[in-house]
Scaffold this motif. Structure first.
Motif, PDB file in Angstrom:
ATOM      1  N   THR A  67       0.831  -1.205   0.000  1.00  0.00           N
ATOM      2  CA  THR A  67       0.000   0.000   0.000  1.00  0.00           C
ATOM      3  C   THR A  67       0.863   1.252   0.000  1.00  0.00           C
ATOM      4  OG1 THR A  67      -1.710  -1.188   1.240  1.00  0.00           O
ATOM      5  CG2 THR A  67      -1.846   1.220   1.201  1.00  0.00           C
ATOM      6  N   TYR A  68       1.897   1.244   0.827  1.00  0.00           N
ATOM      7  CA  TYR A  68       2.790   2.398   0.951  1.00  0.00           C
ATOM      8  C   TYR A  68       4.155   2.091   0.332  1.00  0.00           C
ATOM      9  CZ  TYR A  68      -0.675   4.211   4.230  1.00  0.00           C
ATOM     10  OH  TYR A  68      -1.833   4.680   4.798  1.00  0.00           O
ATOM     11  N   ALA A  69       4.143   1.374  -0.773  1.00  0.00           N
ATOM     12  CA  ALA A  69       5.388   0.898  -1.381  1.00  0.00           C
ATOM     13  C   ALA A  69       6.369   2.020  -1.690  1.00  0.00           C
ATOM     14  CB  ALA A  69       5.077   0.126  -2.662  1.00  0.00           C
ATOM     15  N   GLN A  70       5.887   3.188  -2.064  1.00  0.00           N
ATOM     16  CA  GLN A  70       6.774   4.288  -2.448  1.00  0.00           C
ATOM     17  C   GLN A  70       7.533   4.874  -1.260  1.00  0.00           C
ATOM     18  OE1 GLN A  70       4.364   7.074  -4.638  1.00  0.00           O
ATOM     19  NE2 GLN A  70       4.297   5.783  -6.467  1.00  0.00           N
TER      20      GLN A  70
ATOM     21  N   ASP B 178      14.999  -3.109  -0.413  1.00  0.00           N
ATOM     22  CA  ASP B 178      15.661  -3.823   0.677  1.00  0.00           C
ATOM     23  C   ASP B 178      14.784  -3.869   1.922  1.00  0.00           C
ATOM     24  OD1 ASP B 178      17.853  -4.386  -0.879  1.00  0.00           O
ATOM     25  OD2 ASP B 178      19.050  -2.699  -0.136  1.00  0.00           O
ATOM     26  N   TRP B 179      14.058  -2.784   2.184  1.00  0.00           N
ATOM     27  CA  TRP B 179      13.145  -2.768   3.329  1.00  0.00           C
ATOM     28  C   TRP B 179      12.045  -3.800   3.123  1.00  0.00           C
ATOM     29  CZ3 TRP B 179       8.011  -2.340   4.301  1.00  0.00           C
ATOM     30  CH2 TRP B 179       7.633  -2.110   5.634  1.00  0.00           C
ATOM     31  N   HIS B 180      11.474  -3.850   1.924  1.00  0.00           N
ATOM     32  CA  HIS B 180      10.422  -4.825   1.657  1.00  0.00           C
ATOM     33  C   HIS B 180      10.924  -6.260   1.853  1.00  0.00           C
ATOM     34  CE1 HIS B 180       8.103  -1.550  -0.205  1.00  0.00           C
ATOM     35  NE2 HIS B 180       7.082  -2.351  -0.068  1.00  0.00           N
ATOM     36  N   LEU B 181      12.116  -6.531   1.367  1.00  0.00           N
ATOM     37  CA  LEU B 181      12.676  -7.869   1.501  1.00  0.00           C
ATOM     38  C   LEU B 181      12.918  -8.205   2.971  1.00  0.00           C
ATOM     39  CD1 LEU B 181      13.789 -10.405   0.150  1.00  0.00           C
ATOM     40  CD2 LEU B 181      15.999  -9.226  -0.095  1.00  0.00           C
ATOM     41  N   SER B 182      13.497  -7.269   3.712  1.00  0.00           N
ATOM     42  CA  SER B 182      13.751  -7.487   5.140  1.00  0.00           C
ATOM     43  C   SER B 182      12.457  -7.662   5.912  1.00  0.00           C
ATOM     44  CB  SER B 182      14.547  -6.317   5.719  1.00  0.00           C
ATOM     45  OG  SER B 182      15.836  -6.240   5.146  1.00  0.00           O
ATOM     46  N   ALA B 183      11.442  -6.876   5.560  1.00  0.00           N
ATOM     47  CA  ALA B 183      10.157  -6.972   6.248  1.00  0.00           C
ATOM     48  C   ALA B 183       9.525  -8.341   6.034  1.00  0.00           C
ATOM     49  CB  ALA B 183       9.229  -5.867   5.765  1.00  0.00           C
TER      50      ALA B 183
ATOM     51  N   VAL C 171       2.415 -16.574   6.702  1.00  0.00           N
ATOM     52  CA  VAL C 171       2.280 -15.123   6.725  1.00  0.00           C
ATOM     53  C   VAL C 171       1.316 -14.757   5.603  1.00  0.00           C
ATOM     54  CG1 VAL C 171       3.461 -12.912   6.379  1.00  0.00           C
ATOM     55  CG2 VAL C 171       4.611 -14.771   7.614  1.00  0.00           C
ATOM     56  N   ARG C 172       0.365 -13.873   5.883  1.00  0.00           N
ATOM     57  CA  ARG C 172      -0.563 -13.424   4.857  1.00  0.00           C
ATOM     58  C   ARG C 172      -0.523 -11.896   4.760  1.00  0.00           C
ATOM     59  NH1 ARG C 172      -5.826 -17.510   5.646  1.00  0.00           N
ATOM     60  NH2 ARG C 172      -4.553 -19.412   5.862  1.00  0.00           N
ATOM     61  N   LEU C 173      -0.310 -11.404   3.533  1.00  0.00           N
ATOM     62  CA  LEU C 173      -0.184  -9.975   3.265  1.00  0.00           C
ATOM     63  C   LEU C 173      -1.288  -9.535   2.303  1.00  0.00           C
ATOM     64  CD1 LEU C 173       3.657  -9.893   2.511  1.00  0.00           C
ATOM     65  CD2 LEU C 173       2.551  -9.558   4.713  1.00  0.00           C
ATOM     66  N   HIS C 174      -1.917  -8.414   2.609  1.00  0.00           N
ATOM     67  CA  HIS C 174      -2.967  -7.864   1.751  1.00  0.00           C
ATOM     68  C   HIS C 174      -2.951  -6.352   1.912  1.00  0.00           C
ATOM     69  CE1 HIS C 174      -6.973  -7.451  -0.136  1.00  0.00           C
ATOM     70  NE2 HIS C 174      -7.154  -6.498   0.773  1.00  0.00           N
ATOM     71  N   PRO C 175      -3.204  -5.591   0.840  1.00  0.00           N
ATOM     72  CA  PRO C 175      -3.349  -6.000  -0.549  1.00  0.00           C
ATOM     73  C   PRO C 175      -1.988  -6.013  -1.248  1.00  0.00           C
ATOM     74  CG  PRO C 175      -3.812  -3.675  -0.378  1.00  0.00           C
ATOM     75  CD  PRO C 175      -3.502  -4.156   1.023  1.00  0.00           C
ATOM     76  N   LEU C 176      -2.003  -6.260  -2.555  1.00  0.00           N
ATOM     77  CA  LEU C 176      -0.767  -6.322  -3.328  1.00  0.00           C
ATOM     78  C   LEU C 176      -0.627  -5.126  -4.259  1.00  0.00           C
ATOM     79  CD1 LEU C 176      -0.765 -10.127  -4.214  1.00  0.00           C
ATOM     80  CD2 LEU C 176      -0.089  -8.973  -2.097  1.00  0.00           C
ATOM     81  N   VAL C 177      -1.428  -4.095  -4.011  1.00  0.00           N
ATOM     82  CA  VAL C 177      -1.400  -2.889  -4.839  1.00  0.00           C
ATOM     83  C   VAL C 177      -1.130  -1.660  -3.963  1.00  0.00           C
ATOM     84  CG1 VAL C 177      -2.959  -3.847  -6.567  1.00  0.00           C
ATOM     85  CG2 VAL C 177      -3.902  -2.557  -4.637  1.00  0.00           C
TER      86      VAL C 177
ATOM     87  N   PRO D  47      -0.164  -2.769  -9.052  1.00  0.00           N
ATOM     88  CA  PRO D  47       0.675  -3.737  -8.332  1.00  0.00           C
ATOM     89  C   PRO D  47       2.049  -3.159  -8.005  1.00  0.00           C
ATOM     90  CG  PRO D  47      -0.379  -4.765 -10.215  1.00  0.00           C
ATOM     91  CD  PRO D  47      -0.614  -3.299 -10.357  1.00  0.00           C
ATOM     92  N   TYR D  48       2.631  -3.647  -6.914  1.00  0.00           N
ATOM     93  CA  TYR D  48       3.974  -3.254  -6.504  1.00  0.00           C
ATOM     94  C   TYR D  48       4.973  -3.581  -7.619  1.00  0.00           C
ATOM     95  CZ  TYR D  48       8.393  -3.590  -3.901  1.00  0.00           C
ATOM     96  OH  TYR D  48       9.702  -3.483  -3.485  1.00  0.00           O
ATOM     97  N   ALA D  49       5.743  -2.580  -8.045  1.00  0.00           N
ATOM     98  CA  ALA D  49       6.634  -2.731  -9.200  1.00  0.00           C
ATOM     99  C   ALA D  49       7.722  -3.781  -8.976  1.00  0.00           C
ATOM    100  CB  ALA D  49       7.269  -1.382  -9.542  1.00  0.00           C
TER     101      ALA D  49
END
Length: 248
Positions: free
Chosen positions: A169-172, A177-182, A194-200, A206-208
């Motif tokens: 949601t707040y990908a920008q 690296d933060w996303h991978l570590s998270a 682990v369940r993550l929502h949403p993917l946009v 969608p997350y680039a």
């Protein structure tokens, strides 16, 4: 005044920003019923299980889950604040969020709620249940202060880990690296899924870095699956990402 019904998607307006605009990560929450839909939860099967809600904000999932004998814990960086401070934050962030939602109605779908007013009623009710429960149970460690990418829990503490409306949601606001570590951290504290929502993101896209993220996770022994869910309130938010240790 009649309910604000969802309208057909209008023609693009050149002066309108095509995404929700928020100055910071919003302190915004949802109910257990909504969680059950966008995380495809079997609530009966979760009775007696340990469940973690990450970046939970003022969601009432944990309060309602505990009432159903699910051993739920919520973690959020705001949980060090007093109930009064969190109530003030709810007041401000909810006003800002719903103003944006009304200005960008074309980003929302009518399948989950009959109107934006119905969605607002549900979200505000969730926040009130959270605030009532937080004041009573924060001292009992039902609500824990913490944030990704480092959570204050031992390895494999929870049977199920949930994280809604943060990573993509707040990908920008976060680099790759933060996303991978998270994602690795969420798997670390989980003994199951682990369940993550949403993917946009806030623009409905969608997350680039999604394909690269899944490759990096796979290389590190973490399997991932995209699973469709019976829920789409925000445009494109009709699936979740399920992570687990490869082979588990």
């Amino acid at each position: 005044m009649p309910a604000l019904a969802f309208a057909p998607t209008p023609a693009p307006l050149t002066r309108m920003t095509p995404e929700i605009e928020l100055p910071s990560i919003s302190f915004f929450g949802r109910s257990l019923a909504v969680y059950a839909r966008f995380f495809a939860l079997d609530l009966a099967a979760l009775k007696g299980r340990d469940v973690l809600d990450v970046a939970a904000g003022p969601s009432s999932f944990t309060a309602e889950a505990c009432a159903r004998k699910i051993d739920a814990v919520a973690v959020d960086p705001a949980y060090g604040d007093t109930p009064g401070a969190l109530a003030s934050r709810v007041l401000l962030d909810y006003a800002r969020m719903f103003a944006e939602m009304r200005a960008k109605r074309r980003l929302f779908r009518g399948a989950s709620f009959a109107s934006l007013e119905a969605a607002e009623f549900d979200r505000r009710g969730a926040a009130q249940r959270f605030l009532a429960d937080y004041g009573t149970h924060v001292v009992q460690n039902r609500y824990v202060a913490g944030s990704l990418p480092r959570l204050p829990f031992f390895d494999g503490t929870f049977d199920l880990v949930l994280c809604a409306h943060l990573l993509f949601t707040y990908a920008q606001r976060f680099d790759f690296d933060w996303h991978l570590s998270a994602c690795r951290e969420l798997v670390r504290v989980s003994a199951g899924e682990v369940r993550l929502h949403p993917l946009v993101g806030l623009d409905g896209k969608p997350y680039a870095g999604f394909a690269r993220l899944r490759r990096e996770l796979r290389a590190g022994g973490i399997a991932s699956d995209i699973v469709a869910v019976d829920y789409e309130f925000f445009a494109g938010a009709d699936s979740m990402l399920v992570l687990r240790r490869a082979g588990s």
